[in-house]
Each structure stands twice: as C-alpha cells, then as structure tokens.
Design a protein around this motif. Structure first.
Motif, PDB file in Angstrom:
ATOM      1  N   SER A   6      61.294  15.432 -13.851  1.00 27.36           N
ATOM      2  CA  SER A   6      60.015  16.058 -14.180  1.00 27.36           C
ATOM      3  C   SER A   6      59.773  17.309 -13.343  1.00 27.36           C
ATOM      4  O   SER A   6      59.275  18.326 -13.850  1.00 27.36           O
ATOM      5  N   LEU A   7      60.124  17.267 -12.062  1.00 29.91           N
ATOM      6  CA  LEU A   7      59.919  18.424 -11.193  1.00 29.91           C
ATOM      7  C   LEU A   7      60.925  19.534 -11.502  1.00 29.91           C
ATOM      8  O   LEU A   7      60.599  20.723 -11.387  1.00 29.91           O
ATOM      9  N   PHE A  10      59.620  21.069 -14.704  1.00 28.24           N
ATOM     10  CA  PHE A  10      58.363  21.768 -14.413  1.00 28.24           C
ATOM     11  C   PHE A  10      58.609  23.134 -13.770  1.00 28.24           C
ATOM     12  O   PHE A  10      58.145  24.165 -14.264  1.00 28.24           O
ATOM     13  N   SER A  11      59.354  23.141 -12.678  1.00 25.68           N
ATOM     14  CA  SER A  11      59.548  24.387 -11.939  1.00 25.68           C
ATOM     15  C   SER A  11      60.417  25.383 -12.706  1.00 25.68           C
ATOM     16  O   SER A  11      60.237  26.603 -12.584  1.00 25.68           O
ATOM     17  N   THR A  14      58.240  26.541 -16.237  1.00 26.21           N
ATOM     18  CA  THR A  14      57.080  27.390 -15.933  1.00 26.21           C
ATOM     19  C   THR A  14      57.512  28.721 -15.350  1.00 26.21           C
ATOM     20  O   THR A  14      56.903  29.760 -15.641  1.00 26.21           O
ATOM     21  N   SER A  49      55.113  18.324 -15.339  1.00 27.87           N
ATOM     22  CA  SER A  49      54.748  18.017 -13.959  1.00 27.87           C
ATOM     23  C   SER A  49      53.888  16.766 -13.856  1.00 27.87           C
ATOM     24  O   SER A  49      53.929  16.058 -12.857  1.00 27.87           O
ATOM     25  N   THR A  50      53.102  16.483 -14.902  1.00 28.64           N
ATOM     26  CA  THR A  50      52.238  15.295 -14.852  1.00 28.64           C
ATOM     27  C   THR A  50      53.050  14.005 -14.921  1.00 28.64           C
ATOM     28  O   THR A  50      52.557  12.947 -14.536  1.00 28.64           O
ATOM     29  N   HIS A  52      55.396  13.249 -13.075  1.00 25.98           N
ATOM     30  CA  HIS A  52      55.754  12.818 -11.728  1.00 25.98           C
ATOM     31  C   HIS A  52      54.595  12.097 -11.052  1.00 25.98           C
ATOM     32  O   HIS A  52      54.775  11.514  -9.985  1.00 25.98           O
ATOM     33  N   THR A 117      53.592  27.715  -6.838  1.00 30.14           N
ATOM     34  CA  THR A 117      54.542  26.619  -7.072  1.00 30.14           C
ATOM     35  C   THR A 117      55.587  26.575  -5.968  1.00 30.14           C
ATOM     36  O   THR A 117      55.899  25.507  -5.425  1.00 30.14           O
TER      37      THR A 117
END
Length: 279
Positions: A6-7, A10-11, A14, A49-50, A52, A117
């Motif tokens: 997830s991270l 996300f990173s 985005t 991200s949510t 995680h 971030t």
C-alpha cells in the motif's frame, strides 16, 4: 523495514500523478486525457494509502495533527492540490484559458504535497537511510521526471530523467553507510554504558515491531533490483522518447519507480532492530 504494497503504490502513484499535473498546470496544456490520467493516478495513490491503516474509517483523523505531523500536512495539502488542479484544468479544457497565477499556485501545492510525503520518512532519525536531504530531493525528482515524460518537451524530460538518476544513485550510495554514520548501537539504544550485548530477544514470538520495522533483503536481490530500477526507470524511458512513445515510456518509468520504492522500504534499517540482533 517491511515494504508494504500500500505504501509503495501510494508514494509511487501520487508522485507520478502530481508530477504530471504540475507540468500540465505550469505549461497550460488543455489535454483532457492527460488531466484525467494525472487525477486518476494521484487519487488512486491516496486511496491506496488508506489500506495501510488498521482502521481506514478513521482516516479523517489524519487531518487534525497538522501542527506536528507531516502525514497530516500531506493530507491537507493533497486536498488543496487536487482542488486547485481540478479547477485550473477545468478552466483550461472548458474555456481554453486559465490564470497563469492559478496554474503556478496549483503546481506549487502539488509539489509541496510530494515534499510532505517525502518528509514523513526523511524526518525519522530512527531510520538513518531516510534521514537525509536526498530523500525529499529524490521524491520530487522522480515525480517531475515521470510527469515530464508525458507532458514536457523531450529535452526537458531527458534532463529531469538524468537528474533523477543522479539523485537515485546518490541516495543508494549514502544509504550504504547511513546507519554506521548515525552511531546507533545497542548501547545508545538502551542508554547503558560500556559494551552491551543482547542476552535474549524482547519477544519470543512474532510481533508488530518485527513485522513492520525489521526486514532483511538479500544483497544479491538488492543488486538485481537496483539494476532493474536503472533500466526501467531511466534507461528505457530515455530510449522510448526518441520515437516519442511517451505513454510506454511513462509506464516503464513507473515500473522502475515501483522497484526503487520497494528497495526504499526494504533496505531501511530501523534502530529498533538493534534489540533483535538485526545489526
């Protein structure tokens, strides 16, 4: 540290999405497909991200600690960035014009969001590999390079790819000795004087700290992923720009960034590992 999918998503998503939107805003490009792609990438990243969070329903609480938390600042900046970027993009597409000042503001907020971030990780003294100026510089460079592949002139895209490659190599190089330079030992971790040795691990079974903070990646595997990152994130996209295959170049770049981000988390050594003999 444990490389949570997830991270990583996300990173990576985005960064690319906001980087693309920043270029579109600054250049004033009225391209509905590119605006839609940028918003989808950024939105998908923030949704990832949510995953995680142990309780995603409490994600709203992330907006309340902006005075002290980079995560909270990032959440607020993300909303502002998506709002201003959507407004600017809508004006460009529907009216074929939008104030240049609005575009510059939207781009600045988007890049500040990427910076926020990166600071979630760069602020952590307990992870020496991240606690370095190259972390925010690399996050920004990768976001701008990925966006440039889709929206900027070819020479500009190549220049940002080269800059991101240099920062990626620098980040890897400084990370090799970051933990040793920080001077963290079992003695400093426990506050005890003299030579300290671990008699037994703090826990006899698996726990949250071991699951999230202690991860060991084989050197051979790390070397292979570094090579794959260089090929996918930088070399192949540069070659694909020659026949102007921009979508394929951006997709390849994203695959390389995912490899880079996996290593970013997997190679990070948290000082809590000292208690478990991980050093």
């Amino acid at each position: 540290m444990h490389p949570a999918p997830s991270l990583i998503l996300f990173s990576s998503l985005t960064g690319l999405g906001l980087g693309l939107l920043a270029w579109l805003a600054v250049l004033g490009l009225a391209s509905p497909p590119l605006w839609a792609l940028g918003l989808v990438l950024a939105g998908a990243g923030f949704l990832a991200s949510t995953r995680h969070l142990r309780r995603p329903s409490r994600a709203i609480l992330a907006f309340t600690q902006w005075r002290t938390s980079w995560l909270s600042r990032e959440a607020i900046l993300a909303i502002l960035a998506l709002a201003t970027l959507t407004l600017h993009g809508a004006l460009l597409i529907l009216r074929d014009q939008s104030p240049a000042l609005l575009g510059a503001l939207a781009a600045a907020i988007a890049l500040t969001t990427v910076l926020a971030t990166s600071m979630i990780y760069a602020q952590l003294r307990s992870v020496p590999r991240w606690h370095h100026w190259s972390t925010p510089a690399l996050f920004l460079a990768l976001g701008l390079a990925g966006g440039a592949l889709l929206a900027a002139p070819r020479p500009v895209a190549l220049a940002f790819l080269a800059t991101a490659l240099v920062l990626q190599l620098l980040h890897w190089h400084q990370g090799r000795t970051a933990f040793a330079r920080a001077g963290s030992t079992l003695s400093t971790a426990t506050g005890l004087k003299g030579e300290v040795r671990s008699f037994a691990p703090p826990h006899t079974g698996p726990n949250y700290l071991l699951r999230e903070m202690v991860h060991v990646v084989a050197r051979r595997r790390a070397a292979q992923l570094r090579l794959l990152t260089i090929l996918l994130a930088f070399a192949l996209p540069a070659l694909l720009l020659v026949p102007d295959l921009r979508l394929l170049a951006a997709a390849t770049h994203l695959a390389g960034v995912l490899c880079s981000r996996w290593l970013f988390f997997a190679e990070a050594e948290h000082t809590v590992g000292l208690y478990y003999g991980a050093r």
